[in-house]
Enzyme design. Structure first.
Site, PDB file in Angstrom:
ATOM      1  N   ASP A  33       0.818  -1.214   0.000  1.00 28.59           N
ATOM      2  CA  ASP A  33       0.000   0.000   0.000  1.00 28.59           C
ATOM      3  C   ASP A  33       0.848   1.258   0.000  1.00 28.59           C
ATOM      4  O   ASP A  33       2.068   1.208   0.197  1.00 28.59           O
ATOM      5  CB  ASP A  33      -0.965  -0.003   1.204  1.00 28.59           C
ATOM      6  CG  ASP A  33      -0.339  -0.524   2.487  1.00 28.59           C
ATOM      7  OD1 ASP A  33       0.905  -0.514   2.582  1.00 28.59           O
ATOM      8  OD2 ASP A  33      -1.078  -0.934   3.387  1.00 28.59           O
ATOM      9  N   ASN A  61      -7.802  -3.242  14.422  1.00 24.23           N
ATOM     10  CA  ASN A  61      -9.198  -3.498  14.021  1.00 24.23           C
ATOM     11  C   ASN A  61      -9.300  -4.677  13.044  1.00 24.23           C
ATOM     12  O   ASN A  61     -10.350  -4.892  12.443  1.00 24.23           O
ATOM     13  CB  ASN A  61      -9.823  -2.229  13.407  1.00 24.23           C
ATOM     14  CG  ASN A  61      -9.140  -1.802  12.105  1.00 24.23           C
ATOM     15  OD1 ASN A  61      -8.242  -2.481  11.612  1.00 24.23           O
ATOM     16  ND2 ASN A  61      -9.563  -0.681  11.546  1.00 24.23           N
ATOM     17  N   HIS A 118      -7.499  -5.037  10.236  1.00 22.52           N
ATOM     18  CA  HIS A 118      -7.218  -4.763   8.817  1.00 22.52           C
ATOM     19  C   HIS A 118      -5.922  -5.434   8.363  1.00 22.52           C
ATOM     20  O   HIS A 118      -5.015  -5.668   9.159  1.00 22.52           O
ATOM     21  CB  HIS A 118      -7.228  -3.255   8.506  1.00 22.52           C
ATOM     22  CG  HIS A 118      -6.060  -2.463   8.994  1.00 22.52           C
ATOM     23  ND1 HIS A 118      -6.178  -1.185   9.491  1.00 22.52           N
ATOM     24  CD2 HIS A 118      -4.728  -2.734   9.030  1.00 22.52           C
ATOM     25  CE1 HIS A 118      -4.990  -0.718   9.805  1.00 22.52           C
ATOM     26  NE2 HIS A 118      -4.085  -1.640   9.534  1.00 22.52           N
ATOM     27  N   GLU A 138      -9.942  -2.209   5.390  1.00 26.55           N
ATOM     28  CA  GLU A 138     -10.567  -1.958   6.684  1.00 26.55           C
ATOM     29  C   GLU A 138     -11.783  -2.867   6.864  1.00 26.55           C
ATOM     30  O   GLU A 138     -12.295  -3.420   5.882  1.00 26.55           O
ATOM     31  CB  GLU A 138     -11.002  -0.483   6.739  1.00 26.55           C
ATOM     32  CG  GLU A 138      -9.878   0.513   6.535  1.00 26.55           C
ATOM     33  CD  GLU A 138      -9.009   0.715   7.781  1.00 26.55           C
ATOM     34  OE1 GLU A 138      -9.118  -0.069   8.742  1.00 26.55           O
ATOM     35  OE2 GLU A 138      -8.213   1.668   7.780  1.00 26.55           O
TER      36      GLU A 138
HETATM   37  C1  F6R Z   1       1.357  -1.639   6.259  1.00 30.74           C
HETATM   38  C2  F6R Z   1      -0.013  -2.132   6.310  1.00 30.74           C
HETATM   39  C3  F6R Z   1      -0.801  -2.205   7.574  1.00 30.74           C
HETATM   40  C4  F6R Z   1       0.032  -2.620   8.787  1.00 30.74           C
HETATM   41  C5  F6R Z   1      -0.847  -2.682  10.038  1.00 30.74           C
HETATM   42  C6  F6R Z   1      -0.016  -2.981  11.274  1.00 30.74           C
HETATM   43  O1  F6R Z   1       1.869  -1.658   4.940  1.00 30.74           O
HETATM   44  O2  F6R Z   1      -0.526  -2.452   5.294  1.00 30.74           O
HETATM   45  O3  F6R Z   1      -1.864  -3.122   7.395  1.00 30.74           O
HETATM   46  O4  F6R Z   1       0.606  -3.876   8.556  1.00 30.74           O
HETATM   47  O5  F6R Z   1      -1.497  -1.459  10.216  1.00 30.74           O
HETATM   48  O6  F6R Z   1       0.852  -1.926  11.503  1.00 30.74           O
HETATM   49  P1  F6R Z   1       2.012  -2.003  12.590  1.00 30.74           P
HETATM   50  O7  F6R Z   1       2.930  -3.077  12.157  1.00 30.74           O
HETATM   51  O8  F6R Z   1       2.657  -0.644  12.572  1.00 30.74           O
HETATM   52  O9  F6R Z   1       1.348  -2.314  13.898  1.00 30.74           O
END
Ligand code: F6R
Length: 239
Positions: free
Chosen positions: A66, A134, A136, A141
Site C-alpha cells: 500500500d 481493528n 485490517h 478496513e
Molecule cells: C502496512 C499495512 C498495515 C500494517 C498494520 C499494522 O503496509 O498495510 O496493514 O501492517 O497497520 O501496523 P504495525 O505493524 O505498525 O502495527
C-alpha cells in the site's frame, strides 16, 4: 494456518525473517510482497544482516501492499521512503524490481487496475503482512469484501489515530491510501502475518477464532492453504 508463538518481537522477527531468507536463497528470483509499519522492521533488519553475510536480492522483485494518497514518494512518511530507509537502501535490490501502487497518480482508478494486473502476472512467493488492531490487512478496513482488488480507501479514524505516531500531529496523517485488495493478497503462494503486543491480541483472536467475515478482514487468511501466523505471547494472549 500454522501458528508460531514466540517470546517477543525479536524472536517473531527472526522466525519470519528466516522463512523469507530461505525462500530467497532457494529461489533467487523470488517475488516478495512487503508491508510497512512497526511489525516488519525487525524482519527487515534480519534480512539486511543476511545480505551482509552474502544473501543477494539482485534478482528479487518486491511488491508493496500500500501507499498513502497525496504525499509524494520522496516524503519521509511515504511508504516508499519507509521501505528505502528500512530495507532497500541496505541490500542489493535493483530499483526496477521495486513495485508500489502509486498514491500520487492523477488517475487513481487506472493506477489501481494497473497494479492489480501487475500482481496477477507476477505471482508472489511470499506476502508479508502486519495486522491492524481493528483486523485490517493492508489498508483493507473492516467491511471490505474479500473479492476486492487494488483500490483507494478512506482510512478509518482508528487507523488514522494508530498511524499518527509517525507524524508530528494527527492532522498530518493522510486520509486516503491505495492498497492491494484482499483478493490480491490471497493470490500469494504463501502468506506470513506477524504481530506482537497485547494491542493486537483481540484482532488475532478474531482472525483465528471468530467468523470468517469482512468484519475482520484478516479472517480471509483462513481461506488460504499456506499461511504462517507468527506472534508473540502477548498477541496470543486471547487465543
Ligand atoms: C502496512 C499495512 C498495515 C500494517 C498494520 C499494522 O503496509 O498495510 O496493514 O501492517 O497497520 O501496523 P504495525 O505493524 O505498525 O502495527
Amino acid at each position: 494456518m500454522k501458528i508460531i508463538i514466540t517470546k517477543d518481537y525479536n524472536s517473531v522477527s527472526l522466525e519470519a525473517g528466516k522463512i523469507i531468507a530461505d525462500e530467497v536463497e532457494k529461489n533467487p528470483r523470488a517475488v516478495l510482497g512487503l508491508a510497512t509499519g512497526s511489525s516488519p522492521i525487525g524482519i527487515y533488519r534480519y534480512l539486511i544482516a543476511c545480505h551482509k553475510e552474502g544473501l543477494s536480492f539482485a534478482s528479487v522483485t518486491t511488491a508493496n501492499l500500500d501507499e498513502y494518497v497525496g504525499i509524494p514518494a520522496e516524503h519521509n512518511q511515504s511508504y516508499r521512503y519507509f521501505m528505502k530507509d528500512n530495507l532497500f537502501s541496505h541490500i542489493d535490490i535493483k530499483q526496477e524490481n521495486i513495485h508500489f501502487p502509486d498514491g500520487s497518480a492523477t488517475d487513481l482508478d487506472a493506477e489501481c487496475a494497473r497494479y492489480s494486473a501487475f500482481l496477477s502476472k507476477t505471482p508472489r512467493s511470499i506476502q508479508l503482512l502486519g495486522i491492524g488492531a481493528n483486523g485490517h490487512i493492508g489498508f483493507n478496513e473492516p467491511g471490505t469484501p474479500f473479492d476486492t482488488e487494488t483500490h483507494t480507501v478512506d482510512l478509518k479514524e482508528s487507523t488514522i489515530r494508530d498511524n499518527a505516531r509517525f507524524f508530528s500531529s494527527e492532522n498530518e496523517v493522510p486520509r486516503r491510501a491505495v492498497t492491494m485488495g484482499i483478493k490480491n493478497i490471497l493470490q500469494a503462494k504463501r502468506i506470513i502475518l506477524v504481530a506482537t503486543d497485547t494491542k493486537k491480541a483481540q484482532a488475532i483472536a478474531n482472525m483465528m477464532k471468530g467468523d470468517i467475515s469482512p468484519e475482520c478482514p484478516a479472517s480471509a487468511l483462513r481461506l488460504h492453504d499456506d499461511v504462517y501466523i507468527i506472534i508473540d505471547k502477548s498477541a496470543a494472549s486471547l487465543l
